[in-house]
Motif scaffolding. Sequence first.
Motif, short mmCIF file in Angstrom:
data_model
loop_
_atom_site.label_atom_id
_atom_site.label_comp_id
_atom_site.label_asym_id
_atom_site.label_seq_id
_atom_site.Cartn_x
_atom_site.Cartn_y
_atom_site.Cartn_z
N GLY A 151 1.14 -1.09 0.00
CA GLY A 151 0.66 0.28 0.10
C GLY A 151 0.59 1.19 -0.31
O GLY A 151 -0.20 2.40 -0.13
N ARG A 152 2.15 1.03 0.12
CA ARG A 152 2.78 2.72 -0.29
C ARG A 152 4.55 1.95 -0.63
O ARG A 152 5.66 2.75 -0.55
CB ARG A 152 3.37 2.73 1.13
CG ARG A 152 2.25 3.16 2.59
CD ARG A 152 2.61 3.31 4.17
NE ARG A 152 3.62 3.73 4.36
CZ ARG A 152 4.81 4.12 5.23
NH1 ARG A 152 4.63 3.02 5.88
NH2 ARG A 152 5.66 4.73 5.21
N THR A 153 4.32 1.12 -1.84
CA THR A 153 5.13 1.41 -2.44
C THR A 153 5.14 1.57 -3.76
O THR A 153 3.67 1.41 -4.67
CB THR A 153 5.24 -0.07 -2.63
OG1 THR A 153 5.99 -0.85 -1.46
CG2 THR A 153 6.74 -0.94 -3.58
N SER A 186 -4.55 7.46 -2.67
CA SER A 186 -5.43 7.43 -1.31
C SER A 186 -5.19 7.17 -0.54
O SER A 186 -5.27 6.01 0.08
CB SER A 186 -6.10 7.42 -2.83
OG SER A 186 -7.43 8.19 -2.05
N ALA A 187 -4.93 8.03 0.44
CA ALA A 187 -5.05 7.49 1.96
C ALA A 187 -6.63 6.91 2.58
O ALA A 187 -6.74 6.00 3.06
CB ALA A 187 -5.08 8.56 3.05
N GLY A 220 -10.23 -0.02 2.89
CA GLY A 220 -9.00 -1.21 2.56
C GLY A 220 -8.70 -1.95 1.13
O GLY A 220 -8.64 -3.06 0.18
N LYS A 221 -8.40 -0.34 0.48
CA LYS A 221 -8.40 -0.72 -1.55
C LYS A 221 -7.18 0.53 -1.50
O LYS A 221 -6.45 0.90 -0.49
CB LYS A 221 -9.45 0.20 -1.75
CG LYS A 221 -11.19 -0.14 -1.88
CD LYS A 221 -11.39 -2.25 -2.47
CE LYS A 221 -12.57 -2.29 -2.20
NZ LYS A 221 -12.93 -3.56 -2.72
N ALA A 222 -6.97 0.22 -2.87
CA ALA A 222 -5.46 1.31 -3.62
C ALA A 222 -6.71 2.00 -4.70
O ALA A 222 -6.72 0.94 -5.80
CB ALA A 222 -5.30 0.07 -3.39
N LEU A 223 -6.62 3.15 -4.83
CA LEU A 223 -6.60 3.77 -5.98
C LEU A 223 -5.37 4.06 -6.93
O LEU A 223 -4.14 4.98 -6.38
CB LEU A 223 -6.78 5.48 -6.03
CG LEU A 223 -7.41 5.93 -6.88
CD1 LEU A 223 -8.41 5.69 -8.03
CD2 LEU A 223 -7.80 7.19 -6.28
N LEU A 224 -5.28 3.20 -7.78
CA LEU A 224 -3.39 2.98 -8.82
C LEU A 224 -3.77 4.28 -9.18
O LEU A 224 -3.93 3.89 -10.68
CB LEU A 224 -3.72 1.59 -8.64
CG LEU A 224 -2.20 1.15 -9.61
CD1 LEU A 224 -1.09 0.82 -7.48
CD2 LEU A 224 -1.97 -0.37 -9.68
#
Length: 406
Positions: A205-207, A225-226, A232-236
């Motif tokens: 989540g931070r790479t 996006s924090a 529990g998601k990732a806006l990539l």
Amino acid sequence: MTTAITADILIAGAGIGGLTTALALNAHGINATVLEAADEIRPLGVGINIQPPAIAELTATLGLGDALAATAIPTREHLYVDHTGTKLWNEPRGLAAGHRYPQYSIHRGHLQMLLLTAVRDRLGPDAVRTGTRLHTFEHTPSGIRAHAHDQATDTAIAFEARALIGADGLHSVVRAQLHPDRTPLSAGGMQMWRGLVELDGFLDGRTMIVASDDDGTRMVAYPISARHAARGKALLNWVCLVPDSTPYTSGDVGLNRTGHVDEVLPHLAHWNFDWLDIRDMLARSSQILRYPMVDRDPLAGWGDGRVTLLGDAAHPMYPIGANGASQAILDAAALATELAGHGDVATALDGYEGVRRRATTAIIQANRDMDHAERAMAARPDKDKAATIAAVTSSYRATVEHPAQG
């Protein structure tokens, strides 16, 4: 009929650089008026990175730390992989690299809206005049006079101000008048597609990943996006860079040119990560933008008297290195410091240029060098790539973290 309006410092452009300049001036007790040609400022664009020195200014000087932390991702690591997802090398970033402030990955439009809200809260609701297009300017005995058009009322406006700051981006009106013979863009020989997609997660989540193949195709991807992370998601945010010498026009370069998944997929069809479904990532992207990678050759001087340039208007650079927005923020901080420290505006603007022009010129060249090195790496044996990446990134950090001044 022309309406006359008096301003203190006039800023052309309500992008990241222009809005940060207004806030930085306000922090020094200097009033500013921002002119924006768009009728409405909307959260356009995709992801960008803001480096620790710029975050220091936004946080320690402008008090935006909590707002940034609620929106952005503090990037911990850059992970370099090949087209199979196999690790080549990695380096810590931001706090993990020992910086006092994080490197933030953030949606460009969300950062712009965060800054806009702060400007209107601190400088007043009328500090940013949307729908006001700057056309020309001239020096007067006491400052500058800028001629603009109010698109809502279809009237001409003349602004009288102590100084004009051209923060109006890649297609700057201020730069075109200051440097009419120095407006052409320099092609980087790369076509870029950028997109956003919501995933169930992305690594830790931070790479940020920086991937490449033996054909010179590259892909960079990172969460931005924090708020998504809290669910529990990732806006990539992803960008695919492909060598391409096709001619382009200036109209091809902008935030809103639409791209399509079928343009990107052939370049990544042979890529296969066991931890990321690239085809699904592309297919589910809600927005894809396309434009050539460009910059401009550095100027020998930015301004004239009481008029100067800032951000992309002054020093557009390749996105390689992820430094464009950060340099605009550092421009804003330096400009405000110089104007606050000098009674004479022209002297202050000359001092600002002295602080910032050599540093940004060096970064333009460093971005070009890094791009060339990353392309050349495609032909190297896999066993040599880790050492090559380490050398390239070390050289880049030396330029960016210890910039030339004066």
